[in-house]
Design a protein around this motif. Structure first.
Motif, mmCIF file in Angstrom:
data_model
loop_
_atom_site.group_PDB
_atom_site.id
_atom_site.type_symbol
_atom_site.label_atom_id
_atom_site.label_comp_id
_atom_site.label_asym_id
_atom_site.label_seq_id
_atom_site.Cartn_x
_atom_site.Cartn_y
_atom_site.Cartn_z
ATOM 1 N N GLU A 39 39.401 34.267 40.356
ATOM 2 C CA GLU A 39 39.335 32.815 40.151
ATOM 3 C C GLU A 39 39.668 32.082 41.447
ATOM 4 O OE1 GLU A 39 42.220 30.199 37.679
ATOM 5 O OE2 GLU A 39 40.625 30.858 36.307
ATOM 6 N N HIS A 40 40.685 32.564 42.141
ATOM 7 C CA HIS A 40 41.093 31.957 43.410
ATOM 8 C C HIS A 40 39.961 32.006 44.437
ATOM 9 C CE1 HIS A 40 43.462 31.387 47.116
ATOM 10 N NE2 HIS A 40 44.336 30.775 46.342
ATOM 11 N N CYS A 41 39.178 33.094 44.421
ATOM 12 C CA CYS A 41 38.079 33.273 45.391
ATOM 13 C C CYS A 41 36.740 32.741 44.894
ATOM 14 C CB CYS A 41 37.908 34.764 45.710
ATOM 15 S SG CYS A 41 39.293 35.452 46.609
ATOM 16 N N GLY A 42 36.674 32.404 43.608
ATOM 17 C CA GLY A 42 35.412 31.929 43.056
ATOM 18 C C GLY A 42 34.357 33.020 42.956
ATOM 19 N N ILE A 43 34.806 34.227 42.637
ATOM 20 C CA ILE A 43 33.871 35.351 42.486
ATOM 21 C C ILE A 43 34.016 35.950 41.092
ATOM 22 C CG2 ILE A 43 33.840 35.905 44.953
ATOM 23 C CD1 ILE A 43 35.768 38.230 44.344
ATOM 24 N N ARG A 44 33.078 36.798 40.732
ATOM 25 C CA ARG A 44 33.129 37.455 39.425
ATOM 26 C C ARG A 44 34.036 38.684 39.483
ATOM 27 N NH1 ARG A 44 27.146 38.322 39.043
ATOM 28 N NH2 ARG A 44 27.919 40.305 38.309
ATOM 29 N N ARG A 45 34.559 39.033 38.341
ATOM 30 C CA ARG A 45 35.436 40.199 38.207
ATOM 31 C C ARG A 45 34.742 41.471 38.711
ATOM 32 N NH1 ARG A 45 39.981 40.887 35.155
ATOM 33 N NH2 ARG A 45 40.400 42.986 34.431
ATOM 34 N N GLN A 46 33.449 41.596 38.407
ATOM 35 C CA GLN A 46 32.693 42.777 38.825
ATOM 36 C C GLN A 46 32.652 42.892 40.351
ATOM 37 O OE1 GLN A 46 31.690 40.511 36.680
ATOM 38 N NE2 GLN A 46 30.942 41.485 34.814
ATOM 39 N N THR A 47 32.664 41.753 41.023
ATOM 40 C CA THR A 47 32.648 41.762 42.483
ATOM 41 C C THR A 47 33.937 42.383 43.018
ATOM 42 O OG1 THR A 47 31.258 39.792 42.490
ATOM 43 C CG2 THR A 47 32.391 40.330 44.554
ATOM 44 N N PHE A 48 35.059 42.042 42.390
ATOM 45 C CA PHE A 48 36.326 42.665 42.797
ATOM 46 C C PHE A 48 36.203 44.176 42.680
ATOM 47 C CE2 PHE A 48 40.334 44.708 42.051
ATOM 48 C CZ PHE A 48 41.159 44.167 43.018
ATOM 49 N N TYR A 49 35.733 44.644 41.521
ATOM 50 C CA TYR A 49 35.663 46.088 41.276
ATOM 51 C C TYR A 49 34.591 46.787 42.106
ATOM 52 C CZ TYR A 49 39.124 45.641 37.637
ATOM 53 O OH TYR A 49 40.285 45.398 36.959
ATOM 54 N N TYR A 50 33.658 46.046 42.633
ATOM 55 C CA TYR A 50 32.683 46.620 43.558
ATOM 56 C C TYR A 50 33.382 47.038 44.855
ATOM 57 C CZ TYR A 50 28.788 47.031 46.810
ATOM 58 O OH TYR A 50 27.905 47.496 47.756
ATOM 59 N N HIS A 51 34.386 46.251 45.262
ATOM 60 C CA HIS A 51 35.076 46.488 46.522
ATOM 61 C C HIS A 51 36.364 47.300 46.379
ATOM 62 C CE1 HIS A 51 32.383 43.872 48.708
ATOM 63 N NE2 HIS A 51 32.517 42.978 47.745
ATOM 64 N N PHE A 52 37.082 47.127 45.281
ATOM 65 C CA PHE A 52 38.395 47.750 45.113
ATOM 66 C C PHE A 52 38.553 48.309 43.701
ATOM 67 C CE2 PHE A 52 38.969 44.282 48.223
ATOM 68 C CZ PHE A 52 39.353 45.035 49.324
#
Length: 184
Positions: A39-52
């Protein structure tokens, strides 16, 4: 052909690391969620899990990235003692954030990562400066582990007086390291 890092991917990782740092200033790390970060970065949850994989993975990436920058600066110093002084100074500056991480559920993992990075640094300094050339490989390894543990202890128990005496501490630590003998 040389592979170039994906700039967008690096920017996303950097944004997540910056968000984690900002959120850690506001609340304990145990209370920070993937949702908070995305939410802080304005990205989707899946994007987080793509990277980490998870928050500790993000912390480890951020720690490695920052440590790599510190090491690059250490390598520009005129000698090993100056490099150690720079490393200690950077660690003292990062200490408040590291302390929060160490006191969290992720503390053991973060400490293992930090010890590994510090051991890599000390090994590099020893190899590039020809330290421990007159001792066996096993003795050199033991000395590196000993010095790594000592520096970790100092950083864990760092006091304001130590900050005022940082130059003298770096000098003494370096002198102990170059002695090439078991300090026990």
């Amino acid at each position: 052909m040389e592979r170039r890092p994906n700039t967008a991917s690096q920017q996303t990782k950097q944004a997540l690391a910056a968000a984690l740092k900002e959120l850690m200033a506001q609340k304990p790390i145990e209370n920070i969620t993937i949702h908070d970060l995305t939410e802080h970065c304005g990205i989707r949850r899946q994007t987080f899990y793509y990277h980490f994989e998870d928050i500790p993975d993000l912390m480890a990436w951020s720690l490695r990235r920052n440590f790599d920058r510190v090491i690059a600066q250490c390598q520009t110093q005129k000698n090993g003692e100056e490099a150690l002084r720079y490393l200690l100074s950077a660690a003292v500056n990062a200490r408040p954030m590291l302390k929060k991480g160490m006191q969290s559920n992720y503390g053991e993992e973060l400490e293992r990562q930090l010890e590994g990075l510090l051991m890599d640094f000390l090994s590099h300094v020893a190899a590039s400066r020809g330290l421990y050339a007159r001792v066996s490989a096993r003795e050199a390894e033991l000395l590196l582990r000993y010095h790594c543990g000592g520096v970790m202890f100092l950083l864990r128990d760092w006091k304001e007086q130590d900050t005022a005496e940082l130059d003298a501490i770096a000098h003494r630590l370096y002198q102990m390291m170059i002695r090439e003998e078991n300090p026990l």
